[in-house]
Design a protein around this motif. Structure first.
Motif, PDB file in Angstrom:
ATOM      1  N   ARG A   1       0.828  -1.207   0.000  1.00 27.98           N
ATOM      2  CA  ARG A   1       0.000   0.000   0.000  1.00 27.98           C
ATOM      3  C   ARG A   1       0.860   1.254   0.000  1.00 27.98           C
ATOM      4  NH1 ARG A   1      -5.183   0.771   3.993  1.00 27.98           N
ATOM      5  NH2 ARG A   1      -5.930   2.754   3.174  1.00 27.98           N
ATOM      6  N   VAL A   2       1.886   1.279   0.840  1.00 24.87           N
ATOM      7  CA  VAL A   2       2.775   2.450   0.887  1.00 24.87           C
ATOM      8  C   VAL A   2       3.563   2.574  -0.414  1.00 24.87           C
ATOM      9  CG1 VAL A   2       4.748   3.480   2.073  1.00 24.87           C
ATOM     10  CG2 VAL A   2       2.937   2.380   3.397  1.00 24.87           C
ATOM     11  N   LEU A   3       4.006   1.447  -0.959  1.00 25.88           N
ATOM     12  CA  LEU A   3       4.755   1.477  -2.220  1.00 25.88           C
ATOM     13  C   LEU A   3       3.912   2.072  -3.338  1.00 25.88           C
ATOM     14  CD1 LEU A   3       7.186   0.719  -3.973  1.00 25.88           C
ATOM     15  CD2 LEU A   3       6.217  -1.574  -4.205  1.00 25.88           C
ATOM     16  N   LEU A   4       2.670   1.634  -3.452  1.00 29.07           N
ATOM     17  CA  LEU A   4       1.788   2.188  -4.474  1.00 29.07           C
ATOM     18  C   LEU A   4       1.524   3.674  -4.233  1.00 29.07           C
ATOM     19  CD1 LEU A   4      -0.822  -0.711  -4.869  1.00 29.07           C
ATOM     20  CD2 LEU A   4       1.059  -0.109  -6.417  1.00 29.07           C
ATOM     21  N   GLY A   5       1.429   4.047  -2.959  1.00 28.60           N
ATOM     22  CA  GLY A   5       1.236   5.465  -2.645  1.00 28.60           C
ATOM     23  C   GLY A   5       2.435   6.306  -3.042  1.00 28.60           C
ATOM     24  N   MET A   6       3.638   5.784  -2.841  1.00 29.87           N
ATOM     25  CA  MET A   6       4.848   6.500  -3.240  1.00 29.87           C
ATOM     26  C   MET A   6       4.919   6.644  -4.760  1.00 29.87           C
ATOM     27  SD  MET A   6       7.568   4.720  -0.621  1.00 29.87           S
ATOM     28  CE  MET A   6       8.986   5.615  -1.253  1.00 29.87           C
TER      29      MET A   6
ATOM     30  N   LEU B   1      16.686  -2.595 -20.136  1.00 30.74           N
ATOM     31  CA  LEU B   1      17.857  -1.773 -20.438  1.00 30.74           C
ATOM     32  C   LEU B   1      17.563  -0.296 -20.205  1.00 30.74           C
ATOM     33  CD1 LEU B   1      20.731  -1.487 -21.576  1.00 30.74           C
ATOM     34  CD2 LEU B   1      19.708  -1.387 -23.861  1.00 30.74           C
ATOM     35  N   MET B   2      16.399   0.143 -20.648  1.00 28.47           N
ATOM     36  CA  MET B   2      16.014   1.545 -20.469  1.00 28.47           C
ATOM     37  C   MET B   2      15.867   1.886 -18.985  1.00 28.47           C
ATOM     38  SD  MET B   2      15.243   4.369 -22.091  1.00 28.47           S
ATOM     39  CE  MET B   2      14.130   5.769 -22.295  1.00 28.47           C
ATOM     40  N   ILE B   3      15.219   1.005 -18.228  1.00 29.78           N
ATOM     41  CA  ILE B   3      15.041   1.258 -16.795  1.00 29.78           C
ATOM     42  C   ILE B   3      16.389   1.317 -16.094  1.00 29.78           C
ATOM     43  CG2 ILE B   3      14.116   0.309 -14.644  1.00 29.78           C
ATOM     44  CD1 ILE B   3      11.847  -0.915 -16.290  1.00 29.78           C
ATOM     45  N   GLY B   4      17.228   0.315 -16.349  1.00 33.48           N
ATOM     46  CA  GLY B   4      18.542   0.281 -15.712  1.00 33.48           C
ATOM     47  C   GLY B   4      19.405   1.452 -16.082  1.00 33.48           C
ATOM     48  N   TRP B   5      19.361   1.846 -17.348  1.00 31.81           N
ATOM     49  CA  TRP B   5      20.185   2.973 -17.790  1.00 31.81           C
ATOM     50  C   TRP B   5      19.758   4.270 -17.110  1.00 31.81           C
ATOM     51  CZ3 TRP B   5      24.617   3.574 -20.379  1.00 31.81           C
ATOM     52  CH2 TRP B   5      24.937   4.860 -20.821  1.00 31.81           C
ATOM     53  N   LEU B   6      18.451   4.503 -17.036  1.00 28.29           N
ATOM     54  CA  LEU B   6      17.969   5.727 -16.398  1.00 28.29           C
ATOM     55  C   LEU B   6      18.353   5.773 -14.924  1.00 28.29           C
ATOM     56  CD1 LEU B   6      14.387   6.070 -17.942  1.00 28.29           C
ATOM     57  CD2 LEU B   6      16.340   7.567 -18.362  1.00 28.29           C
ATOM     58  N   ILE B   7      18.209   4.648 -14.235  1.00 26.33           N
ATOM     59  CA  ILE B   7      18.509   4.617 -12.803  1.00 26.33           C
ATOM     60  C   ILE B   7      19.994   4.815 -12.551  1.00 26.33           C
ATOM     61  CG2 ILE B   7      18.545   3.135 -10.759  1.00 26.33           C
ATOM     62  CD1 ILE B   7      15.923   1.930 -11.700  1.00 26.33           C
ATOM     63  N   VAL B   8      20.839   4.148 -13.346  1.00 29.50           N
ATOM     64  CA  VAL B   8      22.286   4.238 -13.135  1.00 29.50           C
ATOM     65  C   VAL B   8      22.822   5.581 -13.596  1.00 29.50           C
ATOM     66  CG1 VAL B   8      24.516   3.260 -13.805  1.00 29.50           C
ATOM     67  CG2 VAL B   8      22.614   1.745 -13.260  1.00 29.50           C
ATOM     68  N   ASP B   9      22.407   6.013 -14.793  1.00 32.68           N
ATOM     69  CA  ASP B   9      22.952   7.246 -15.355  1.00 32.68           C
ATOM     70  C   ASP B   9      22.583   8.468 -14.533  1.00 32.68           C
ATOM     71  OD1 ASP B   9      24.316   8.674 -17.594  1.00 32.68           O
ATOM     72  OD2 ASP B   9      22.313   9.506 -17.908  1.00 32.68           O
ATOM     73  N   ALA B  10      21.357   8.502 -13.998  1.00 38.95           N
ATOM     74  CA  ALA B  10      20.907   9.658 -13.207  1.00 38.95           C
ATOM     75  C   ALA B  10      21.124   9.462 -11.715  1.00 38.95           C
ATOM     76  CB  ALA B  10      19.435   9.940 -13.480  1.00 38.95           C
ATOM     77  N   ASN B  11      21.766   8.355 -11.332  1.00 42.22           N
ATOM     78  CA  ASN B  11      22.078   8.094  -9.922  1.00 42.22           C
ATOM     79  C   ASN B  11      20.798   8.111  -9.077  1.00 42.22           C
ATOM     80  OD1 ASN B  11      23.756   7.500  -7.764  1.00 42.22           O
ATOM     81  ND2 ASN B  11      24.167   9.649  -7.292  1.00 42.22           N
ATOM     82  N   LEU B  12      19.807   7.353  -9.536  1.00 44.25           N
ATOM     83  CA  LEU B  12      18.530   7.304  -8.838  1.00 44.25           C
ATOM     84  C   LEU B  12      18.493   6.250  -7.730  1.00 44.25           C
ATOM     85  CD1 LEU B  12      16.005   7.577 -11.829  1.00 44.25           C
ATOM     86  CD2 LEU B  12      17.050   9.418 -10.493  1.00 44.25           C
TER      87      LEU B  12
ATOM     88  N   ASN C   1      13.990   2.347  -3.187  1.00 44.49           N
ATOM     89  CA  ASN C   1      14.473   1.785  -4.444  1.00 44.49           C
ATOM     90  C   ASN C   1      13.368   1.045  -5.186  1.00 44.49           C
ATOM     91  OD1 ASN C   1      17.137   2.718  -4.215  1.00 44.49           O
ATOM     92  ND2 ASN C   1      17.727   0.989  -2.934  1.00 44.49           N
ATOM     93  N   ALA C   2      12.502   0.372  -4.440  1.00 42.76           N
ATOM     94  CA  ALA C   2      11.374  -0.305  -5.091  1.00 42.76           C
ATOM     95  C   ALA C   2      10.455   0.713  -5.763  1.00 42.76           C
ATOM     96  CB  ALA C   2      10.600  -1.128  -4.063  1.00 42.76           C
ATOM     97  N   SER C   3      10.207   1.834  -5.092  1.00 45.01           N
ATOM     98  CA  SER C   3       9.356   2.861  -5.693  1.00 45.01           C
ATOM     99  C   SER C   3      10.018   3.468  -6.924  1.00 45.01           C
ATOM    100  CB  SER C   3       9.046   3.959  -4.671  1.00 45.01           C
ATOM    101  OG  SER C   3      10.191   4.746  -4.391  1.00 45.01           O
ATOM    102  N   THR C   4      11.348   3.580  -6.909  1.00 43.76           N
ATOM    103  CA  THR C   4      12.063   4.105  -8.073  1.00 43.76           C
ATOM    104  C   THR C   4      11.914   3.164  -9.259  1.00 43.76           C
ATOM    105  OG1 THR C   4      13.692   5.290  -6.733  1.00 43.76           O
ATOM    106  CG2 THR C   4      14.330   4.716  -8.974  1.00 43.76           C
ATOM    107  N   VAL C   5      12.133   1.870  -9.030  1.00 43.91           N
ATOM    108  CA  VAL C   5      12.041   0.889 -10.118  1.00 43.91           C
ATOM    109  C   VAL C   5      10.629   0.866 -10.699  1.00 43.91           C
ATOM    110  CG1 VAL C   5      12.175  -1.558 -10.684  1.00 43.91           C
ATOM    111  CG2 VAL C   5      13.934  -0.519  -9.252  1.00 43.91           C
ATOM    112  N   VAL C   6       9.615   0.861  -9.834  1.00 45.05           N
ATOM    113  CA  VAL C   6       8.236   0.815 -10.318  1.00 45.05           C
ATOM    114  C   VAL C   6       7.876   2.104 -11.046  1.00 45.05           C
ATOM    115  CG1 VAL C   6       5.817   0.625  -9.631  1.00 45.05           C
ATOM    116  CG2 VAL C   6       7.535  -0.793  -8.517  1.00 45.05           C
ATOM    117  N   THR C   7       8.285   3.256 -10.495  1.00 50.85           N
ATOM    118  CA  THR C   7       7.984   4.538 -11.131  1.00 50.85           C
ATOM    119  C   THR C   7       8.600   4.618 -12.518  1.00 50.85           C
ATOM    120  OG1 THR C   7       7.836   5.690  -9.006  1.00 50.85           O
ATOM    121  CG2 THR C   7       8.254   7.037 -10.944  1.00 50.85           C
TER     122      THR C   7
END
Length: 373
Positions: free
Chosen positions: A186-191, A246-257, A276-282
Motif C-alpha cells: 500500500r505504501v509502495l503504491l502510494g509512493m 535496459l532503459m530502466i537500468g540505464w535511467l537509474i544508473v545514469d541519473a544516480n537514482l 528503491n522499489a518505488s524508483t524501479v516501479v515509477t
C-alpha cells in the motif's frame, strides 16, 4: 485544541508543495459542508489551505509534530492537519497518521493511503482526523484522547491499520501505523502515485526524440523488415523485456537514482529498499508508457510509408495486419534502446524532475549534499 467562541472551528490544512497542496485545495471546497453535516450540531467549520514545505530537512514524525505545533501557534487556528507525500516511519512501522488531541494537531502521510482513489481516501482521512480531534473535547465525551477509533480509510483487510507506539516525550498522543506485506504494498503504491510516473515520458524530451528518430529509421529498413518477419512471439517478448529493462537500468544508473544509505540498522535498510522499489516501479511504468506510445506511433508510420509489393519482395511475406503489428512491435524495442542512449543527453536534474515528486527530489538532493560533504 483551542475551540473558537463563535461556534466556528477553524481548520488549517498545512500541505507540502505539489501533490499534497493540490489534494488539500480540492478537498477544501467540500470539507466544511461535510464536517458540519457529520458533526450534527450547530457548529460551522472554516477550512484554510496553507502550502509550505514543512517537511524540509527531516522525516522524523516527532520533529514534524513540533514544527506543526509551532506553526499553528502563530495563527488563530483551532485544528491543524498537515499533509505530506513523503513516507514516514516510526519504530520500524510505516506511519499513517499522528494525532495530538491536546494541541489539535494531525500529521498525515499520504503514501500510506495507497495509490488508488487518493483524493477520496485523503478527504475521508482528514474528516476522521478533524472529528477525532474536535469530538471528545467539544462533546464532553469521557475517556482518554483518541479513545474513539478512527474509521474510514484507516481500516482495510489487505493493509491492517492499528495503533502504534508513542513515546512519552512526544507531542502526539495517538498514532496509527500500517505493517505487513499488505501495508508495504500500500505504501509502495502510494509512493509511486506521488511520483506520478506518467510525467516521465514528456519530461525526457531528448530521450523521446532519439527513440522516435530510431523508430522512424528502423521502420523503413529492409533488414529490420526481414528480422521482424522471422521472429516468433517468444523472441519478440524477450526483445521487449530486454529493451525495457535496459532503459530502466540505464535511467537509474545514469541519473544516480538508486538510494544508498550509510546506516547499518535494519530499519534504515528497509527504508532504502522501499525507496528503491518505488524508483524501479515509477521508472518502469514510465518506460512502459513510452514503449506503448512508440508502438502506436510506429504502427501509424508503417501504415503510411510501407509499400506492400516492396515489403513482399524483400521478406517473401505478404504485408497484412499481422506483419504491421509484428514490425511495429519489434521496432518499438529497437527504438526503446535508442531512447536509452538518448537519455544520456539529459541532465540528472531533468530525469529526477520527471521521475520524482517535488518533495522526493528535495529529499534526495539533500542526501546527495550530505554524502558530498
Amino acid at each position: 485544541m483551542r475551540v473558537s467562541s463563535r461556534d466556528v472551528t477553524v481548520v488549517a490544512l498545512l500541505a507540502d508543495p505539489d501533490t499534497p497542496t493540490e489534494i488539500a485545495q480540492r478537498m477544501a471546497r467540500m470539507l466544511p459542508t461535510r464536517l458540519a453535516d457529520r458533526w450534527g450540531q450547530e457548529r460551522r467549520f472554516d477550512v484554510e489551505v496553507v502550502s509550505e514545505p514543512f517537511t524540509a530537512g527531516t522525516e522524523d514524525p516527532p520533529t514534524l509534530m513540533r514544527r506543526i505545533m509551532d506553526r499553528g501557534s502563530e495563527e488563530n487556528w483551532d485544528i491543524v492537519v498537515a499533509l505530506t507525500d513523503l513516507p514516514l516511519h516510526s519504530h520500524g512501522r510505516k506511519l499513517v497518521v499522528d494525532l495530538s488531541h491536546e494541541h489539535g494537531l494531525a500529521l498525515l502521510s499520504l503514501p500510506s493511503l495507497g495509490g488508488f482513489r487518493l483524493q477520496t481516501r485523503a478527504r475521508q482521512a482528514v474528516e476522521e482526523a478533524v472529528l477525532s480531534l474536535a469530538g471528545p473535547q467539544a462533546t464532553g465525551a469521557e475517556g482518554p484522547p483518541g479513545s474513539q477509533p478512527l474509521r474510514g480509510p484507516f481500516i482495510g483487510r489487505l493493509a491492517p491499520v492499528h495503533p502504534g507506539q508513542v513515546d512519552e516525550e512526544e507531542i502526539a498522543d495517538l498514532r496509527y501505523v500500517v505493517s505487513g506485506p499488505g501495508g508495504y504494498l500500500r505504501v509502495l503504491l502510494g509512493m509511486v502515485r506521488a511520483n506520478r510516473p506518467w510525467r516521465l515520458v514528456p519530461g525526457l524530451s531528448k530521450a523521446l526524440a532519439a527513440a522516435l528518430a530510431t523508430g522512424a529509421v528502423a521502420t523503413v529498413n529492409s533488414t529490420v523488415w526481414s528480422l521482424a518477419a522471422s521472429l516468433s512471439t517468444p523472441r519478440l517478448v524477450i526483445a521487449t523485456v530486454g529493451s525495457v529493462a535496459l532503459m530502466i537500468g540505464w535511467l537509474i544508473v545514469d541519473a544516480n537514482l538508486w538510494h544508498r544509505t550509510d546506516e547499518v540498522s535494519p530499519e534504515a535498510r528497509k527504508r532504502a529498499a522501499l525507496y528503491n522499489a518505488s524508483t524501479v516501479v515509477t521508472v518502469g511504468i514510465g518506460v512502459l508508457v513510452c514503449y506503448v506510445g512508440l508502438m502506436v506511433i510506429n504502427w501509424v508510420w508503417a501504415l503510411f510509408i510501407l509499400n506492400d509489393r516492396l515489403f513482399a519482395s524483400m521478406t517473401r511475406t505478404p504485408l497484412h495486419a499481422t506483419e504491421y503489428w509484428t514490425l511495429s512491435w519489434f521496432v518499438a524495442s529497437v527504438a526503446t534502446v535508442g531512447g536509452a542512449l538518448g537519455s544520456g543527453l539529459e541532465s540528472d536534474e531533468t530525469i529526477r524532475a520527471a521521475a520524482y515528486s517535488k518533495r522526493e527530489q528535495e529529499r534526495r538532493s539533500m542526501l546527495q549534499d550530505d554524502h558530498g560533504n
